[in-house]
Design an enzyme around this catalytic site. Sequence first.
Site, PDB file in Angstrom:
ATOM      1  CE  LYS A   1      -1.710  -1.673  10.478  1.00  0.00           C
ATOM      2  NZ  LYS A   1      -0.286  -2.563  10.950  1.00  0.00           N
TER       3      LYS A   1
ATOM      4  N   GLY B   1       4.859   4.496   4.461  1.00  0.00           N
ATOM      5  CA  GLY B   1       4.657   2.867   3.442  1.00  0.00           C
ATOM      6  C   GLY B   1       4.810   3.422   2.460  1.00  0.00           C
ATOM      7  CB  SER B   2       3.385   0.684  -0.145  1.00  0.00           C
ATOM      8  OG  SER B   2       1.831   1.378  -0.277  1.00  0.00           O
ATOM      9  CB  THR B   3       3.513   5.177  -3.614  1.00  0.00           C
ATOM     10  OG1 THR B   3       4.620   6.520  -3.244  1.00  0.00           O
ATOM     11  CG2 THR B   3       2.395   6.879  -4.200  1.00  0.00           C
TER      12      THR B   3
ATOM     13  N   GLY C   1      -0.657   5.228   0.974  1.00  0.00           N
ATOM     14  CA  GLY C   1      -0.367   6.481   1.329  1.00  0.00           C
ATOM     15  C   GLY C   1      -1.793   7.094   0.284  1.00  0.00           C
TER      16      GLY C   1
ATOM     17  CD  GLU D   1       9.086   8.971   5.066  1.00  0.00           C
ATOM     18  OE1 GLU D   1       8.706   8.539   3.887  1.00  0.00           O
ATOM     19  OE2 GLU D   1       9.515   7.906   6.147  1.00  0.00           O
TER      20      GLU D   1
ATOM     21  CB  CYS E   1      11.568   5.835   2.163  1.00  0.00           C
ATOM     22  SG  CYS E   1      11.896   6.654   3.706  1.00  0.00           S
TER      23      CYS E   1
ATOM     24  CD  GLU F   1       9.608   2.549  -2.558  1.00  0.00           C
ATOM     25  OE1 GLU F   1       8.556   1.957  -2.068  1.00  0.00           O
ATOM     26  OE2 GLU F   1      10.590   3.666  -1.598  1.00  0.00           O
TER      27      GLU F   1
HETATM   28  P1  NAI Z   1       2.672  -1.297   3.501  1.00  0.00           P
HETATM   29  O1  NAI Z   1       2.213   0.096   2.592  1.00  0.00           O
HETATM   30  O2  NAI Z   1       1.161  -2.252   2.860  1.00  0.00           O
HETATM   31  O3  NAI Z   1       2.221  -1.636   5.115  1.00  0.00           O
HETATM   32  C1  NAI Z   1       2.695   0.317   5.702  1.00  0.00           C
HETATM   33  C2  NAI Z   1       1.934   0.071   7.236  1.00  0.00           C
HETATM   34  O4  NAI Z   1       0.747   0.271   6.447  1.00  0.00           O
HETATM   35  C3  NAI Z   1       2.182  -1.084   7.444  1.00  0.00           C
HETATM   36  O5  NAI Z   1       1.517  -0.875   9.031  1.00  0.00           O
HETATM   37  C4  NAI Z   1       0.493  -1.618   7.028  1.00  0.00           C
HETATM   38  O6  NAI Z   1      -0.075  -2.590   7.915  1.00  0.00           O
HETATM   39  C5  NAI Z   1      -0.090  -0.606   6.726  1.00  0.00           C
HETATM   40  N1  NAI Z   1      -1.242  -0.671   5.628  1.00  0.00           N
HETATM   41  C6  NAI Z   1      -1.422  -1.343   4.914  1.00  0.00           C
HETATM   42  N2  NAI Z   1      -2.343  -1.444   4.096  1.00  0.00           N
HETATM   43  C7  NAI Z   1      -3.435  -0.815   4.413  1.00  0.00           C
HETATM   44  C8  NAI Z   1      -4.341   0.629   4.379  1.00  0.00           C
HETATM   45  N3  NAI Z   1      -5.137  -0.245   3.450  1.00  0.00           N
HETATM   46  N4  NAI Z   1      -5.240   1.138   5.292  1.00  0.00           N
HETATM   47  C9  NAI Z   1      -4.001   1.852   6.147  1.00  0.00           C
HETATM   48  N5  NAI Z   1      -2.992   0.467   6.623  1.00  0.00           N
HETATM   49  C10 NAI Z   1      -2.589   0.023   5.727  1.00  0.00           C
HETATM   50  O7  NAI Z   1       3.750  -1.790   2.741  1.00  0.00           O
HETATM   51  P2  NAI Z   1       4.851  -3.233   2.256  1.00  0.00           P
HETATM   52  O8  NAI Z   1       2.874  -3.968   2.094  1.00  0.00           O
HETATM   53  O9  NAI Z   1       5.346  -3.281   3.732  1.00  0.00           O
HETATM   54  O10 NAI Z   1       4.897  -2.957   1.360  1.00  0.00           O
HETATM   55  C11 NAI Z   1       5.239  -2.607   0.022  1.00  0.00           C
HETATM   56  C12 NAI Z   1       6.007  -1.777  -0.360  1.00  0.00           C
HETATM   57  O11 NAI Z   1       5.791  -0.939  -0.037  1.00  0.00           O
HETATM   58  C13 NAI Z   1       7.510  -1.946  -0.336  1.00  0.00           C
HETATM   59  O12 NAI Z   1       8.365  -2.810  -0.753  1.00  0.00           O
HETATM   60  C14 NAI Z   1       7.995  -0.944  -0.455  1.00  0.00           C
HETATM   61  O13 NAI Z   1       8.631  -0.314  -1.608  1.00  0.00           O
HETATM   62  C15 NAI Z   1       6.718  -0.002  -0.044  1.00  0.00           C
HETATM   63  N6  NAI Z   1       7.109   0.497   1.269  1.00  0.00           N
HETATM   64  C16 NAI Z   1       7.832   1.858   1.616  1.00  0.00           C
HETATM   65  C17 NAI Z   1       7.986   2.019   2.912  1.00  0.00           C
HETATM   66  C18 NAI Z   1       8.717   3.501   3.540  1.00  0.00           C
HETATM   67  O14 NAI Z   1       9.493   3.552   4.318  1.00  0.00           O
HETATM   68  N7  NAI Z   1       8.323   4.537   2.723  1.00  0.00           N
HETATM   69  C19 NAI Z   1       8.243   1.628   3.828  1.00  0.00           C
HETATM   70  C20 NAI Z   1       7.216  -0.372   3.975  1.00  0.00           C
HETATM   71  C21 NAI Z   1       7.152  -0.416   3.006  1.00  0.00           C
END
Ligand code: NAI
Length: 507
Positions: free
Chosen positions: A190, A243-245, A248, A266, A300, A401
């Site tokens: 996804k 993605g976000s903690t 996670g 991660e 990240c 972050e």
């Molecule tokens: P997010 O963690 O919500 O999104 C990352 C992925 O997870 C996307 O594919 C999203 O559709 C999916 N996702 C979101 N909610 C989910 C759920 N309940 N169940 C399963 N999958 C889900 O991150 P977002 O909202 O785009 O960004 C918010 C913050 O997260 C950023 O400001 C940053 O601090 C952090 N982040 C960290 C990343 C990293 O590389 N470690 C990458 C993206 C965001």
Amino acid sequence: MSTPEQKVTAAQQSEPRTYQLLIDGKFVDAASGRTFETLNPTTGAVLAHVAEGDAEDVNRAVAAARRAFESGPWAKMTPHQRGKIIYKAAQLISERAKELAELETLDNGKPIRESSYVDIPQTVQHFEYFAGMADKLQGDTIPIGGNVFTYTMREPIGVCGQIIPWNFPLLMAAWKLGPALAAGNTVVLKPAEQTPCTAMELGKIFLEAGLPDGVLNIVPGFGEIAGAAISHHMDVDKVAFTGSTEVGKLIAEAAARTNLKKVTLELGGKAPNVVFADADLEHAVEGALFSIFFNQGQVCCAGSRLFVEESIHDEFVERLANRAKSLRVGNPLNKDTHMGPQVTREQLDRIKRYVGYGEEAGAKVLAGGRSPEAEELQNGFFFTPTILDCVTNDMKVAQEEIFGPVVSVLTFQNDKDLLKQANDVVFGLSAGIWTRDIKRAHRFAKSVKAGVVWINTYNMFNAAMPFGGYKQSGYGREMGFQVMDAYTQCKSVWVDLSENPIGWFSN
Ligand code: NAI
Ligand code: MG
């Protein structure tokens, strides 16, 4: 067949593209018929209409992945044959490098120099490395002695759900798919709803490379719907997430409440990047810039807490601020642009909020702190490279972050004081140190609680080097041999070799 030039034109056209889901080797509409829009963050215009996957689509994708895993041609292929398909995909990506780099820049906003020289080449290297991994996975024979022969096998885990973010859309897909496919798993991927385009192109590339139907299924859609359907699915054997903690934790919880699917995470970071007075300061200034402003700070492992030894603080931040002000923020398709827009308005607003928190807490804005004024940038989600000075480690801007081009500058007195502050954070993904003292550098590498440490450099990556976090930056490692632990399971086999085996209960 279109020529590369024609494809480039296609990538730049203003007419929105359309993408469907990839399920069982076919591009299909979502069961609901719904679509969503992905925007070009430079202009705010619609870049593509994309099929919006939901739980029903995830069910279809998982069923296809299950069939392909248990009984399709994939299950019968030799590891060498799997490797050849992955290698072929790497070659096709190379051939389409220019077009893919442009599409990545259009969807994500990252400067074309980054997508052309980092994202796409790293994606190719990644698939090449894991193509070679496919036939090098082996078990052990374990000489425990006695009349038994004991050995282990590494077997694929099964159906892997892979949920990826928007900051390196194609490269994150490669990090996830390379090892999963090398080991013989099947996948439901996804992409992030903000940046689904290059993942869908990758789906076409894998089909062209000869990947059997159902081995790779791609379901773009929203996190709380399609992502949650994957993490809760009873027939998904493993989930890999970046993605976000916050999310996670939801994924780990979903796994625990359903089928105990294996999970690797991660997650976020708040990396200490440390400059000692004895460092090559010019080099360290450039390193500090690169560590935080690369990819608009949406990284990240970004060096978002810059620790400067007190004795050089004033000189160092002055040089840094001057360099930050000289960075060119603008249209990311221009070859000389250093920073493009943030990925979405939501991220831009978040960054502005954090700069506000910093100022309220007493931090001083030495550079940036606002969106650029140029008229042609007003429809995009642009922000300027920002330096917050006089930050202390207890402030929000030092602990959370921000995920944007904002660096918090802190000072330290000595090694002990530094280490205490550097480790006083919930994250532990990466760290950097700039010094000419090799003992100090290695002492720091040993004591800092982080999964990756860069000494006199930053943001270096290679498919052969493991990457992943300590503490709330997640668990499991990507890349290198290490990642194969996340995509294989170990089976121990015992064989009795004795000529006259006697049963436990026989006398
Ligand atoms: P997010 O963690 O919500 O999104 C990352 C992925 O997870 C996307 O594919 C999203 O559709 C999916 N996702 C979101 N909610 C989910 C759920 N309940 N169940 C399963 N999958 C889900 O991150 P977002 O909202 O785009 O960004 C918010 C913050 O997260 C950023 O400001 C940053 O601090 C952090 N982040 C960290 C990343 C990293 O590389 N470690 C990458 C993206 C965001
Ligand atoms: Mg989110």
